[in-house]
Every structure is written in structure tokens, then in C-alpha cells.
Design a protein around this motif. Sequence first.
Motif: not given
Length: 377
Positions: A3-9, A168-175
Motif C-alpha cells: 500500500l505504501i508502495g502504491v502511494v509512492s507510485m 495518492t491520498l485515497l490509497v494513503l487513507a486506506s493504508a
Amino acid sequence: MLLIGVVSMFSDMTHEGARGITGPFLGSLGASGLVVAVVAGGGELLGYVLRFVFGYAADRTGRYWPITAVGYTVQMVVVPLLALAGNWPVAAVLIVAERSGRAMRNPARDAMLAHTTAELGRGWVFGVREALDAAGAMIGPLIVAGVLYLHGTYRGGFAVLAVPAVLTLLVLASAWRQYPHPSDLESAEAAPGRRGRPRAFWIYLTGMGLIAAAYADYPLIAYRFGKDHIVSDAWIPVLYAGAMATEALAALALGRLFDRWGMWTVAVTTLMTACFPPLVFLGGAALAVIGMVLWGLGMAAQESIVKAAITGMTDADHRASAFGLFDTGFGICWFAGSLALGALYDHSATSLVIFSVALQLAAIPLLVKVRHDIRSA
């Protein structure tokens, strides 16, 4: 980790996509070349210096997620706002704010990511994150290039980047929701028992500082490609995208090798990357391509296994400070080295090559020394 990797992407799609056009965008608003250089270089330097401040704050307060979230939010909001900047001072403030947001979130994010390394391996965890990061860094500029190719404007390019910014922000919130306490992923037995900064950390920072000072930025390399007509203008961004692809693949391989061979991986990689300066600054097109592959290999190491090594040198409660301190020292050396490399290139490309190769080779004994210190600790 993923998840953090996808945020970084998605994050890199946004800010790296913007970085590719901020220079000409500032120029279109009436900024001089000096202003562009000061905004770009000063923003990078400030972004590195602030990392220690925010890393210390994260360790002191324990609020790793909130600090990470605020940093990402600042970054992802200001990039699309560049589309509305009416003059270069406003654009400059937004560009510096983006670098400051990156400074805020990096140490806390890396400290949380380090908690997953006990089970998965330090090299692999940071390698996967950097591979996804580099993939985003390759895709983002290509998206903006597509907008410009379709007769869009710089403002249109910034506006399109709002899409990966929101993702980015949506995936970060999920993580954050799924893993509110990342420290639970690391057992007390797995965390290093060291307090403070061991001697190995300072030796390591010195060695990596030499590499930072020796490492030419792509704008300088691209300047040489264009000035000496090594490749056509259209191929210059393609070579950068190729280097980012190399970085993505190399990060995965280096991560696995680090978990098996430790610091020898960093030392051998440095020996290989010491070959890139003569290839990109003195060679023709074919040698320049090889040089860019080696340059991408070095970038992969700096953002993956270099961070993995720090994880093993500090205890869990002080990692954000360690990451922040390391990034600050690395960034200051990078900025000083960039000035030196630029001045040397104006004198002669050969003097730049000698300087860059010598500093990288001088770092290798220090990296080997770190290996022995860690093994005997």
C-alpha cells in the motif's frame, strides 16, 4: 508495504510529472534563468534540511501517520494548484511548498515502513517501494508529455496531475485505516537494541555524502546531451524515462541482494556506478545509453538499499530521526556537489569526470568499514 508502495507510485506520478515542466513554466511566467535555478536548487536543499526537523518531530511525538498524511496532502494539493498560478513568485512558493511537503512525510513514512522489514527483509521492503516509486516517476512525465503533444499547455499538464494526486491520498487513507499501528508488525526481539547514533551510522553518512557530492543530476547530463548533440532533443526525456525504468527493476534486484549480502551490495553497486561519468560526459550516443543505465542503477541504490542499511543501525523509536538526519546530510552534500560539478563542467568535462569518479571510489572503503562495524556490533 504494498500500500505504501502504491502511494509512492501515485505520488511520484504527480510531483515528478510536475518537475519536468516547472522550469519552462516559470520561464513562461517571466522568471529568469537565475530565478529558475534558485527555486529548483533552493527548494531541493530546503526539502532535505527540513527532513531532520520532521523526523525528530515524528519520533518525539509518535504521530507518524498524521505527519505523513499532512506531508502528502501538502504535496498533492499544491501541484495541481500550479495550474492557477498567475505569476512566477506564486508558482515559486508552490514549488517550494511541494518540496517541503515531501520533507515532512519522508522520514515518518520510512520509519513506519521499516517495521515491516523484520519479516520481509530490509532490502526487499525498501526495494519494492522504490520500484513502484520509480515506475511512477517514469509514468508521470510521460503523461505530461502526452498532454503537451496533444497541443495542451503547461497549465493543462498540472491540472491532469490532479488525478494521481487524489489517488495518492485515497490509497494513503486506506493504508492508515488498515494499519493504524505499524509498530505492531515488528517484534521487540527483531528491533535493533541500539540507542543513539552508532559509529557505523556516521561513517556510513560520510561515505554516502561523498557519493551524493559526486552524483551528477540529470539536468546537467541532459545539458551535455543537448549542447554536444549526442542525441536529438526528443530523445533526452526518453533517456530519462529509460533510466527510471532501470531504477525500478534494479531496486527489486538490489533489495534481494542486500538481504543476502548486506553492505557488500552497496559497495559493489558504487563501484559500478563510478563508471557512469565518463560514459555520459565523454562518450557518444551508445556509451551515453550505457551510462544512463548505470546512473539509474545508482539512483535505485540510493533510494532503496541505502535506506535499508539505516534500518539496521538504529532502534525503532529513533528511526525517523535517523532517516531525517541522513537525508539532511545527504542533501547538503548533494547541493554542494551539484555546484562543484556545474563549475567543473564549465571548465572541462574531463575535470568533472575525474572529480565524480574519485569521490565515488573514495566512498567504497567507508562502506566496507561499515560492513565490518555492523557485523562486529
